[in-house]
Design a protein around this motif. Structure first.
Motif, PDB file in Angstrom:
ATOM      1  N   ASP A 115     -31.152  13.776-102.860  1.00 44.17           N
ATOM      2  CA  ASP A 115     -29.704  13.582-102.844  1.00 44.17           C
ATOM      3  C   ASP A 115     -29.196  13.004-101.523  1.00 44.17           C
ATOM      4  O   ASP A 115     -27.989  12.790-101.375  1.00 44.17           O
ATOM      5  CB  ASP A 115     -28.991  14.923-103.082  1.00 44.17           C
ATOM      6  CG  ASP A 115     -29.102  15.390-104.525  1.00 44.17           C
ATOM      7  OD1 ASP A 115     -29.192  14.522-105.417  1.00 44.17           O
ATOM      8  OD2 ASP A 115     -29.113  16.617-104.756  1.00 44.17           O
ATOM      9  N   ILE A 116     -30.087  12.771-100.576  1.00 37.55           N
ATOM     10  CA  ILE A 116     -29.654  12.342 -99.249  1.00 37.55           C
ATOM     11  C   ILE A 116     -29.777  10.822 -99.107  1.00 37.55           C
ATOM     12  O   ILE A 116     -30.869  10.261 -99.223  1.00 37.55           O
ATOM     13  CB  ILE A 116     -30.460  13.045 -98.138  1.00 37.55           C
ATOM     14  CG1 ILE A 116     -30.340  14.558 -98.284  1.00 37.55           C
ATOM     15  CG2 ILE A 116     -29.969  12.596 -96.775  1.00 37.55           C
ATOM     16  CD1 ILE A 116     -28.907  15.074 -98.281  1.00 37.55           C
ATOM     17  N   TYR A 142     -25.445  10.804 -96.043  1.00 43.24           N
ATOM     18  CA  TYR A 142     -24.472  11.234 -97.041  1.00 43.24           C
ATOM     19  C   TYR A 142     -25.197  12.016 -98.129  1.00 43.24           C
ATOM     20  O   TYR A 142     -26.290  11.628 -98.574  1.00 43.24           O
ATOM     21  CB  TYR A 142     -23.754  10.040 -97.667  1.00 43.24           C
ATOM     22  CG  TYR A 142     -22.968   9.213 -96.671  1.00 43.24           C
ATOM     23  CD1 TYR A 142     -21.626   9.475 -96.425  1.00 43.24           C
ATOM     24  CD2 TYR A 142     -23.583   8.169 -95.984  1.00 43.24           C
ATOM     25  CE1 TYR A 142     -20.917   8.719 -95.506  1.00 43.24           C
ATOM     26  CE2 TYR A 142     -22.877   7.418 -95.067  1.00 43.24           C
ATOM     27  CZ  TYR A 142     -21.543   7.693 -94.836  1.00 43.24           C
ATOM     28  OH  TYR A 142     -20.844   6.947 -93.916  1.00 43.24           O
ATOM     29  N   ASP A 143     -24.588  13.116 -98.542  1.00 44.49           N
ATOM     30  CA  ASP A 143     -25.140  13.936 -99.617  1.00 44.49           C
ATOM     31  C   ASP A 143     -24.560  13.436-100.941  1.00 44.49           C
ATOM     32  O   ASP A 143     -23.373  13.636-101.228  1.00 44.49           O
ATOM     33  CB  ASP A 143     -24.778  15.408 -99.387  1.00 44.49           C
ATOM     34  CG  ASP A 143     -25.467  16.339-100.380  1.00 44.49           C
ATOM     35  OD1 ASP A 143     -25.970  15.844-101.412  1.00 44.49           O
ATOM     36  OD2 ASP A 143     -25.482  17.559-100.137  1.00 44.49           O
ATOM     37  N   GLY A 170     -15.729   8.472-102.150  1.00 46.01           N
ATOM     38  CA  GLY A 170     -15.225   9.676-101.497  1.00 46.01           C
ATOM     39  C   GLY A 170     -16.135  10.870-101.714  1.00 46.01           C
ATOM     40  O   GLY A 170     -16.609  11.114-102.838  1.00 46.01           O
ATOM     41  N   PHE A 171     -16.371  11.641-100.636  1.00 42.52           N
ATOM     42  CA  PHE A 171     -17.279  12.786-100.690  1.00 42.52           C
ATOM     43  C   PHE A 171     -16.507  14.097-100.515  1.00 42.52           C
ATOM     44  O   PHE A 171     -15.395  14.121 -99.960  1.00 42.52           O
ATOM     45  CB  PHE A 171     -18.355  12.659 -99.607  1.00 42.52           C
ATOM     46  CG  PHE A 171     -19.327  11.537 -99.861  1.00 42.52           C
ATOM     47  CD1 PHE A 171     -20.545  11.785-100.461  1.00 42.52           C
ATOM     48  CD2 PHE A 171     -19.006  10.227 -99.522  1.00 42.52           C
ATOM     49  CE1 PHE A 171     -21.447  10.753-100.709  1.00 42.52           C
ATOM     50  CE2 PHE A 171     -19.889   9.188 -99.767  1.00 42.52           C
ATOM     51  CZ  PHE A 171     -21.112   9.448-100.360  1.00 42.52           C
ATOM     52  N   GLU A 172     -17.131  15.164-100.962  1.00 44.49           N
ATOM     53  CA  GLU A 172     -16.509  16.480-100.917  1.00 44.49           C
ATOM     54  C   GLU A 172     -16.167  16.912 -99.507  1.00 44.49           C
ATOM     55  O   GLU A 172     -15.204  17.660 -99.281  1.00 44.49           O
ATOM     56  CB  GLU A 172     -17.446  17.498-101.576  1.00 44.49           C
ATOM     57  CG  GLU A 172     -16.852  18.884-101.760  1.00 44.49           C
ATOM     58  CD  GLU A 172     -17.817  19.834-102.463  1.00 44.49           C
ATOM     59  OE1 GLU A 172     -17.648  21.054-102.310  1.00 44.49           O
ATOM     60  OE2 GLU A 172     -18.741  19.345-103.149  1.00 44.49           O
ATOM     61  N   TYR A 176     -15.231   9.140 -96.383  1.00 45.96           N
ATOM     62  CA  TYR A 176     -15.189   8.012 -97.300  1.00 45.96           C
ATOM     63  C   TYR A 176     -16.121   6.926 -96.780  1.00 45.96           C
ATOM     64  O   TYR A 176     -16.124   6.613 -95.585  1.00 45.96           O
ATOM     65  CB  TYR A 176     -13.768   7.454 -97.439  1.00 45.96           C
ATOM     66  CG  TYR A 176     -12.837   8.373 -98.204  1.00 45.96           C
ATOM     67  CD1 TYR A 176     -12.686   8.246 -99.581  1.00 45.96           C
ATOM     68  CD2 TYR A 176     -12.109   9.368 -97.536  1.00 45.96           C
ATOM     69  CE1 TYR A 176     -11.839   9.086-100.282  1.00 45.96           C
ATOM     70  CE2 TYR A 176     -11.262  10.209 -98.232  1.00 45.96           C
ATOM     71  CZ  TYR A 176     -11.125  10.065 -99.609  1.00 45.96           C
ATOM     72  OH  TYR A 176     -10.286  10.899-100.294  1.00 45.96           O
ATOM     73  N   LEU A 177     -16.884   6.361 -97.686  1.00 51.15           N
ATOM     74  CA  LEU A 177     -17.812   5.289 -97.350  1.00 51.15           C
ATOM     75  C   LEU A 177     -17.350   4.022 -98.057  1.00 51.15           C
ATOM     76  O   LEU A 177     -17.390   3.933 -99.286  1.00 51.15           O
ATOM     77  CB  LEU A 177     -19.234   5.653 -97.786  1.00 51.15           C
ATOM     78  CG  LEU A 177     -20.297   4.562 -97.629  1.00 51.15           C
ATOM     79  CD1 LEU A 177     -20.482   4.193 -96.155  1.00 51.15           C
ATOM     80  CD2 LEU A 177     -21.621   5.018 -98.245  1.00 51.15           C
ATOM     81  N   ALA A 178     -16.895   3.047 -97.266  1.00 52.89           N
ATOM     82  CA  ALA A 178     -16.366   1.795 -97.820  1.00 52.89           C
ATOM     83  C   ALA A 178     -17.418   0.703 -97.734  1.00 52.89           C
ATOM     84  O   ALA A 178     -18.129   0.587 -96.731  1.00 52.89           O
ATOM     85  CB  ALA A 178     -15.107   1.378 -97.065  1.00 52.89           C
ATOM     86  N   TRP A 179     -17.507  -0.109 -98.783  1.00 53.84           N
ATOM     87  CA  TRP A 179     -18.429  -1.246 -98.816  1.00 53.84           C
ATOM     88  C   TRP A 179     -17.632  -2.535 -98.967  1.00 53.84           C
ATOM     89  O   TRP A 179     -16.809  -2.668 -99.868  1.00 53.84           O
ATOM     90  CB  TRP A 179     -19.406  -1.115 -99.981  1.00 53.84           C
ATOM     91  CG  TRP A 179     -20.486  -0.103 -99.757  1.00 53.84           C
ATOM     92  CD1 TRP A 179     -20.393   1.246 -99.989  1.00 53.84           C
ATOM     93  CD2 TRP A 179     -21.811  -0.345 -99.275  1.00 53.84           C
ATOM     94  NE1 TRP A 179     -21.596   1.854 -99.674  1.00 53.84           N
ATOM     95  CE2 TRP A 179     -22.483   0.910 -99.242  1.00 53.84           C
ATOM     96  CE3 TRP A 179     -22.498  -1.489 -98.876  1.00 53.84           C
ATOM     97  CZ2 TRP A 179     -23.802   1.045 -98.823  1.00 53.84           C
ATOM     98  CZ3 TRP A 179     -23.819  -1.357 -98.462  1.00 53.84           C
ATOM     99  CH2 TRP A 179     -24.456  -0.112 -98.433  1.00 53.84           C
ATOM    100  N   SER A 180     -17.927  -3.464 -98.083  1.00 54.59           N
ATOM    101  CA  SER A 180     -17.240  -4.749 -98.089  1.00 54.59           C
ATOM    102  C   SER A 180     -18.283  -5.861 -98.075  1.00 54.59           C
ATOM    103  O   SER A 180     -19.142  -5.903 -97.190  1.00 54.59           O
ATOM    104  CB  SER A 180     -16.333  -4.870 -96.853  1.00 54.59           C
ATOM    105  OG  SER A 180     -15.704  -6.140 -96.809  1.00 54.59           O
TER     106      SER A 180
END
Length: 347
Positions: A115-116, A142-143, A170-172, A176-180
């Motif tokens: 999960d990592i 990120y989990d 978005g994570f618990e 937030y991980l944004a991809w551009s």
């Protein structure tokens, strides 16, 4: 009128139409080849001009020859010449390194162990203006079992028909991980939609913090950034994120050209639609991505409890972003008042 006479008339009509079409195709192919010479021929400017003029004159002669007895010979000669142009064009491959602009200098790669998710270079630039920043690249973990939401940002910088497309996961834990997906510009280089259809710049996948890739556009560049919460459960969001990582790794191993039409930030829309379970036929709004909110609204992928015009109004984050600034709590502040899809309320 005899059958033979009718046959002659029909044959002449057929060949007349064929020749007109041939001239139109010749004009299109020659225009493309001349542009390719202009942007990519590795020669001095005056040599490019000569090459372009010679090709244009030759193509004009071939076009006029379509209405003469030796039309097929001229057309065959053009086919050989254009084949040579295509061979040269296919030999132009994207570079593996270069003098890239600092904000696109690194290509994110990642590995997944259970999960990592571990990403090599997540961009977290600290912007003080649209051009001044402190460059920060750092590995991040990120989990994926904590992945909860999927949002899309559309950043309008000019015409309403086109926008830059950013997906954010978005994570618990509140991150937030944004991809551009962006143009990998060279130092002091400028973005040109026309030049980038002719192998001018390469493609780069940027994983970033929202305070960086979203914040600079909404706070400093004056773009109209709109945020839409998507109807995607954790499993669908995870599948899409894993595909992003796979594509980023593939791009790091084998660079690809950016193309304003065929290979750009919008190509991921097709995968996003699949992740949302919306297996639809091709829709023109997937390419003219300024209209993606209409596309998503019709399919119930975004909140439909209010009109689309009202949704666009609350989705525009510029005022909230500028009021809050790029500090802690930015991601929460820009989402205030932006409703999640009705279906997602049950996730």
């Amino acid at each position: 009128m005899s059958k033979d006479a009718k046959g002659v008339i029909l044959a002449r009509l057929f060949f007349g139409i064929f020749r007109v079409i041939a001239v139109i195709v010749l004009a299109g192919l020659t225009s493309w080849a001349c542009m390719a010479f202009h942007f990519r021929l590795p020669a001095a400017g005056w040599i490019k001009i000569i090459a372009t003029c010679v090709l244009a004159i030759f193509a004009s002669w071939v076009a006029l020859s379509q209405f003469r007895a030796n039309w097929w010979q001229a057309l065959t000669g053009y086919a050989f010449v254009f084949t040579g142009v295509l061979v040269w064009w296919s030999s132009i491959t994207p570079p593996t390194d270069g003098n890239w602009a600092p904000d696109v200098a690194r290509q994110t790669t990642g590995t997944i162990d259970g999960d990592i998710l571990t990403l090599s270079d997540v961009r977290g630039f600290q912007w003080s203006s649209g051009a001044d920043y402190t460059a920060v690249w750092a590995p991040q973990n990120y989990d994926l079992s904590q992945l909860q939401t999927l949002d899309v940002f559309l950043s309008y910088w000019g015409v309403p028909q086109m926008a830059h497309f950013i997906l954010s996961f978005g994570f618990e834990d509140g991150r937030y991980l944004a991809w551009s997906i962006e143009v990998r510009r060279k130092q002091d280089g400028a973005y040109s939609p026309v030049a980038d259809t002719f192998k001018e710049d390469t493609l780069v996948f940027i994983a970033a913090q929202e305070t960086d890739v979203v914040g600079v556009r909404s706070v400093f560049r004056g773009e109209d950034v709109q945020l839409f919460r998507l109807d995607a459960g954790p499993d669908a969001a995870r599948a899409l994120l894993e595909k992003y990582v796979e594509d980023a790794n593939a791009l790091a191993a084998k660079p690809a050209w950016y193309n304003s039409i065929t290979t750009n930030c919008t190509t991921v829309v097709f995968r996003m639609s699949e992740a949302l379970g919306r297996h639809q036929d091709f829709d023109w709004r997937m390419i003219v991505n300024g209209y993606l909110p209409e596309y998503a609204y019709e399919r119930g992928s975004v909140y439909t409890g209010i009109s689309l015009d009202d949704l666009r109004q609350v989705a525009s984050i510029g005022e909230r972003a500028r009021s809050h600034g790029l500090g802690t709590g930015f991601s929460e502040a820009i989402r205030v008042g932006v409703p999640a899809p009705l279906q997602s309320a049950a996730h």
